[in-house]
Design a protein around this motif. Structure first.
Motif, mmCIF file in Angstrom:
data_model
loop_
_atom_site.group_PDB
_atom_site.id
_atom_site.type_symbol
_atom_site.label_atom_id
_atom_site.label_comp_id
_atom_site.label_asym_id
_atom_site.label_seq_id
_atom_site.Cartn_x
_atom_site.Cartn_y
_atom_site.Cartn_z
ATOM 1 N N THR A 352 0.594 -1.102 -0.068
ATOM 2 C CA THR A 352 0.101 -0.025 -0.144
ATOM 3 C C THR A 352 1.046 1.221 -0.235
ATOM 4 O O THR A 352 0.258 2.497 -0.501
ATOM 5 C CB THR A 352 -1.345 -0.046 1.275
ATOM 6 N N THR A 414 -6.162 2.670 -4.135
ATOM 7 C CA THR A 414 -4.785 1.168 -4.126
ATOM 8 C C THR A 414 -5.647 0.135 -3.950
ATOM 9 O O THR A 414 -5.753 -0.579 -4.221
ATOM 10 C CB THR A 414 -4.194 1.505 -3.139
ATOM 11 N N SER A 415 -6.954 0.556 -3.049
ATOM 12 C CA SER A 415 -7.511 -0.421 -3.131
ATOM 13 C C SER A 415 -8.851 -0.408 -3.836
ATOM 14 O O SER A 415 -9.528 0.175 -2.942
ATOM 15 C CB SER A 415 -7.351 -0.797 -1.181
ATOM 16 N N LEU A 419 -14.401 -4.720 -1.635
ATOM 17 C CA LEU A 419 -14.288 -6.045 -0.742
ATOM 18 C C LEU A 419 -16.032 -6.680 -0.406
ATOM 19 O O LEU A 419 -16.911 -5.747 0.065
ATOM 20 C CB LEU A 419 -14.032 -4.865 0.414
ATOM 21 N N SER A 483 -11.133 1.465 3.606
ATOM 22 C CA SER A 483 -11.780 0.244 3.157
ATOM 23 C C SER A 483 -13.413 1.317 4.827
ATOM 24 O O SER A 483 -12.930 2.335 5.451
ATOM 25 C CB SER A 483 -11.516 -1.114 4.165
ATOM 26 N N CYS A 489 -8.761 -0.712 7.540
ATOM 27 C CA CYS A 489 -7.559 -0.581 8.229
ATOM 28 C C CYS A 489 -6.991 -0.487 9.145
ATOM 29 O O CYS A 489 -7.197 0.352 9.953
ATOM 30 C CB CYS A 489 -6.733 -0.226 6.644
ATOM 31 N N GLU A 525 -3.410 -4.784 -11.043
ATOM 32 C CA GLU A 525 -3.990 -5.081 -10.021
ATOM 33 C C GLU A 525 -4.511 -6.413 -9.959
ATOM 34 O O GLU A 525 -5.063 -7.139 -10.542
ATOM 35 C CB GLU A 525 -5.683 -4.269 -10.075
ATOM 36 N N LEU A 528 -4.424 -5.471 -5.190
ATOM 37 C CA LEU A 528 -4.640 -3.670 -4.626
ATOM 38 C C LEU A 528 -3.804 -3.747 -5.758
ATOM 39 O O LEU A 528 -4.146 -4.134 -6.378
ATOM 40 C CB LEU A 528 -3.325 -3.380 -3.569
#
Length: 543
Positions: A352, A414-415, A419, A483, A489, A525, A528
């Motif tokens: 990250t 990045t994320s 989810l 998140s 995180c 990807e 991430l």
């Protein structure tokens, strides 16, 4: 055993010609029957045709390495709700964050996270609510702001090492020289040094988290090389836990590459149905290589933890604090669990930071006006500071620095994938649509970070000023780099400290431009979004 597995078992011993004729029919029925029955009431929602019947569409998209972008295009085509798998709906409504991921809503992580388990389940991939609560109680205090400030000297020390290397490159580049430091080639031209900054951000992030999580750096900055020791045998590494590390045989691996391979493999494997995973793992070469990466990365953690615990000296780092942590019954973590959590910190704390640092640098190098405005703010705030690496306390509240970083995190995401969460008993309602228990929902950060109602009519443009112009409440509800909710995180405070110190230190000292300013930041990807390279021209600033 699944319907397919039961069918294969029953067909064992039957004439091959009959099997060849029957298996395709069974495969069709396995995908068609759930669509006809529609147990979760998703048939009316749009999406790619194959995705309505099979997980293979999402599996293929994940394997190709651009899931967030593909799903975003699906939302642009179909709207807020997109069916990306037979029982998985992607929801591009910022307000859904507080429904799907909220504290106390009862939702659980889906079986997607099973693909990320290696040594044993850690905080990230634990799906059981009780187990997660126990782990989070042990770990969350480690990343309190007070504890994270104790880690700042480690961060600044490795930023200092990076600056020493980059000062040397600038000096040689100004002379028109060229060279190949380890894996990072560079050349001098027009008074600048031209090089790919991504490997250096990888080295920096790995050395920082290696020191924090395992007690010693991997030495990547000094060597300018992607290399780290891995235990040949997990069992042997765990057996010498806290003893003589010489008893644990190790070999060197390219850890950054292995980490990237592992992320792509696990994120692709996780979207496949559980019954299919062992099949593709065994017979599809790409997945087979990914499985090997999982084992090697776990071996890296085993070797590093064994080495760290063999040292009698105490130091305040992540591993020592993990050792001290106890659950509500006063029990510490077992050795396998401790190693798994250290591995989680390595993965979360390296990828990250390096991804984000590279993306922020790309956007600043590509927008000279923004870079100069940032440097003016840094010069004024740091005029009395002599050290090349900046102090978190001095830069943490600089408004334009924070806007510069946040705007890059918004665009790069990045994320970026949604989810997946399982709708709990009692169901969920989003925009008037009721979703039954067991339905899988996700909110893709990449897409909501481009919501025009929140960000304006130019969401694809890098413009930090929007953070002072737009509705701050709406921005805070939508911005989702770490998140949301109880599974957010846990290392957010450390990540923020690292990015503020790294970016302010670099752009206070250097001026950077892109070698190819018209080219987008190329990415791939897994779990991430990873930049593939960032070619820049750099020189020391004169103030």
């Amino acid at each position: 055993m699944t319907l397919v597995g039961q069918s294969v078992h029953l067909l064992h011993g039957i004439h091959p010609a009959f099997v060849v004729a029957v298996i395709p029919t069974l495969v069709i029925l396995v995908h068609l029957v759930p669509w006809l029955v529609d147990p979760h009431g998703l048939r009316s929602f749009p999406g790619p045709l194959v995705a309505r019947f099979s997980d293979l569409w999402l599996g293929r998209v994940a394997q190709q390495g651009h899931r967030s972008q593909v799903v975003h295009k699906m939302h642009e085509k179909y709207g807020t709700f997109v069916r990306i798998a037979p029982n998985h709906l992607s929801v591009s409504d910022p307000a859904a964050l507080q429904v799907v991921y909220a504290h106390g809503n009862g939702s659980l992580k889906s079986n997607f996270y099973d693909a990320f388990v290696s040594i044993t389940r850690g905080l990230f991939n634990t799906r059981d609510r009780v187990a997660h609560t126990r782990k989070r109680k042990i770990i969350s205090h480690i990343f309190s702001q007070k504890n994270v400030l104790e880690f700042e000297p480690y961060v600044k020390g490795y930023v200092h090492s990076l600056i020493q290397q980059w000062d040397r490159l600038c000096a040689d580049g100004a002379k028109g020289l060229q060279g190949d430091d380890g894996e990072s080639g560079w050349r001098g031209r027009d008074g600048r040094v031209w090089f790919d900054c991504l490997p250096w951000f990888n080295y920096l992030a790995f050395d920082i988290i290696g020191d924090l999580a395992f007690g010693s750096p991997f030495g990547m900055i000094a060597a300018a090389k992607d290399s780290a020791p891995v235990a040949k045998s997990h069992e042997q590494g765990l057996s010498v836990y806290g003893q003589d590390i010489s008893k644990c045989e190790t070999v060197s691996i390219p850890a950054i590459k292995i980490l990237n391979d592992r992320g792509e493999y696990s994120a692709s494997m996780g979207v496949l149905p559980p019954w299919l995973r062992p099949i593709v793992k065994r017979y599809v070469p790409w997945y087979n290589r990914g499985s090997d990466a999982v084992q090697k990365l776990a071996g890296l953690a085993v070797a590093a933890v064994a080495k760290r615990l063999a040292s009698p000296a105490y130091r305040s780092d992540l591993l020592s604090k993990l050792q001290q942590g106890k659950d509500e019954d006063g029990n510490p973590m077992g050795r396998a669990e401790l190693t798994a959590e250290a591995l989680t910190q390595l993965i979360a704390g390296s990828d990250t930071t390096s991804n984000s640092s590279c993306a922020i640098t790309y956007y600043l190098a590509g927008h000279p006006n923004v870079q100069r405005k940032l440097q003016k703010e840094l010069d004024e705030a740091l005029q009395s500071e002599d050290d090349p690496e900046t102090s978190f306390e001095v830069v943490k509240n600089l408004p334009y620095l924070n806007a510069v970083i946040n705007e890059a995190l918004r665009l790069h995401s990045t994320s970026g994938i949604g989810l997946p969460r399982i709708v709990p008993e009692g169901g969920m309602t989003i925009q008037g649509h009721f979703f039954k228990e067991g339905t899988v929902l996700s909110v893709p950060s990449y897409t909501i970070h481009r919501d025009r109602e929140v960000w304006g009519d130019d969401p694809e443009v890098y413009r930090p000023e929007r953070w002072f112009e737009r509705d701050n409440d709406a921005i805070q509800r939508t911005f989702n780099p770490f998140s949301y909710g109880p599974r957010a995180c846990v290392g957010r405070n450390l990540a923020v400290l690292e990015l503020l110190v790294i970016i302010s230190s670099i752009f206070r000292r250097y001026e950077l431009i892109l070698e190819h300013p018209d080219e987008p930041l190329s990415t791939r990807e897994g779990f991430l979004r990873k930049p593939l390279s960032c070619l820049v021209g750099m020189r020391r600033r004169t103030t």
